[in-house]
Design a protein around this motif. Sequence first.
Motif, PDB file in Angstrom:
ATOM      1  N   CYS A 170       8.092   0.748  12.785  1.00  0.00           N
ATOM      2  CA  CYS A 170       7.017   0.531  13.757  1.00  0.00           C
ATOM      3  C   CYS A 170       6.078   1.734  13.774  1.00  0.00           C
ATOM      4  O   CYS A 170       6.427   2.822  13.325  1.00  0.00           O
ATOM      5  N   GLY A 171       4.870   1.520  14.304  1.00  0.00           N
ATOM      6  CA  GLY A 171       3.911   2.609  14.417  1.00  0.00           C
ATOM      7  C   GLY A 171       2.576   2.253  13.792  1.00  0.00           C
ATOM      8  O   GLY A 171       2.336   1.110  13.393  1.00  0.00           O
ATOM      9  N   ASN A 172       1.701   3.241  13.682  1.00  0.00           N
ATOM     10  CA  ASN A 172       0.327   2.992  13.228  1.00  0.00           C
ATOM     11  C   ASN A 172      -0.077   3.934  12.100  1.00  0.00           C
ATOM     12  O   ASN A 172      -1.213   4.394  12.034  1.00  0.00           O
ATOM     13  N   ALA A 173       0.867   4.231  11.216  1.00  0.00           N
ATOM     14  CA  ALA A 173       0.544   5.056  10.060  1.00  0.00           C
ATOM     15  C   ALA A 173      -0.070   4.220   8.941  1.00  0.00           C
ATOM     16  O   ALA A 173      -0.067   2.992   8.990  1.00  0.00           O
ATOM     17  N   ALA A 174      -0.605   4.911   7.944  1.00  0.00           N
ATOM     18  CA  ALA A 174      -1.048   4.274   6.698  1.00  0.00           C
ATOM     19  C   ALA A 174       0.021   4.588   5.666  1.00  0.00           C
ATOM     20  O   ALA A 174       0.043   5.686   5.098  1.00  0.00           O
ATOM     21  N   SER A 175       0.932   3.653   5.436  1.00  0.00           N
ATOM     22  CA  SER A 175       2.148   3.972   4.695  1.00  0.00           C
ATOM     23  C   SER A 175       2.411   3.009   3.549  1.00  0.00           C
ATOM     24  O   SER A 175       2.234   1.798   3.684  1.00  0.00           O
ATOM     25  N   LEU A 176       2.878   3.594   2.462  1.00  0.00           N
ATOM     26  CA  LEU A 176       3.336   2.830   1.315  1.00  0.00           C
ATOM     27  C   LEU A 176       4.847   2.993   1.189  1.00  0.00           C
ATOM     28  O   LEU A 176       5.363   4.122   1.173  1.00  0.00           O
TER      29      LEU A 176
END
Length: 326
Positions: A170-176
């Motif tokens: 969960c959260g609002n990162a920009a993640s790969l």
Amino acid sequence: MAIYGYTALFLLFHLATAIRIRVDESGSTGNYQKIQDAIDAVPRNNSENVLILIKPGVYKEKIVVPADKPFITLSGSKPGKGKVIITWNESGEIFESPTFTVLASDFMARHLTIQNTYGSGAKAVALRVSADRAAFFGCRILSHQDTLLDDKGRHYYNNCYIQGDTDFICGNAASLFEKCHLHSLSQGTGAITAQHRHSPFEKTGFTFVNCKISGLKSALLGRPWGAYSRVVFALTYMSNVILPQGWDDWGDTSKQRTSYYGEFMCYGPGSSTSRRVNWSHSLTSQEAKSYLTESINGGRSWVRAVLPRFRRASGDLSGHVGGRHP
């Protein structure tokens, strides 16, 4: 279409050497017995790469990497040579309960198990990442609800095992997430992801490429914590744990218009899109291109490999890293 080789993106950071510190919970070798003590020894406003090597063992610690201590790498042993387990037991507010919190930029972790052993029924974060340019390789991240609070910043996860039952990424990162194994403990409709993007102008979202999904019973791929939640699964194996509808609007039909949930060339018994909610997307090759052939979070410029040369810490780490030496 040529798939983007993210594993080839690991670039050396611009500093050619790093300070090396050793941690050993037994006290028989190393500079420190506690991981937090080693982190605390790094000076504020650090500008030098610091490698903290951790010997196998169970470290019962609640760890914070402060925002003013960038360029730290924590590394356990390679697989098969003993585990580094960082463990805590706490529930409550998601920003306060984590076993391990990263607030510093340019952080990297390798071969660590990070767990919150509180159990099910309450928010109990194992790992919180609230910093830019953080990368995790071969880590195990374990809890039940809100296991990985992928809060903000640009993040990369490679060959990690992430386990939970409710909104456990969960959260609002920009993640790969590349080549990661996601394991659901849900007994019903627990969601794997709860992405928190709340504006169409935010360049955030979760992308899973060449991953694997397994589980105990049944689970959803995701639900929108934020109105503009964005999650894409590509080239991912989905076991029959994934419910046919795939996604949920969290009781707010207005989010069906603003969320973006996509799947591309996934496979396995849970990958069929024939019964997915009609507001999710089966991506074409052209639509998937930006997720597969470009660096979605700028990783080309900041994800780095293991540094080639180290020097042992000596003296006080107002000048470098202090502590006991073997």
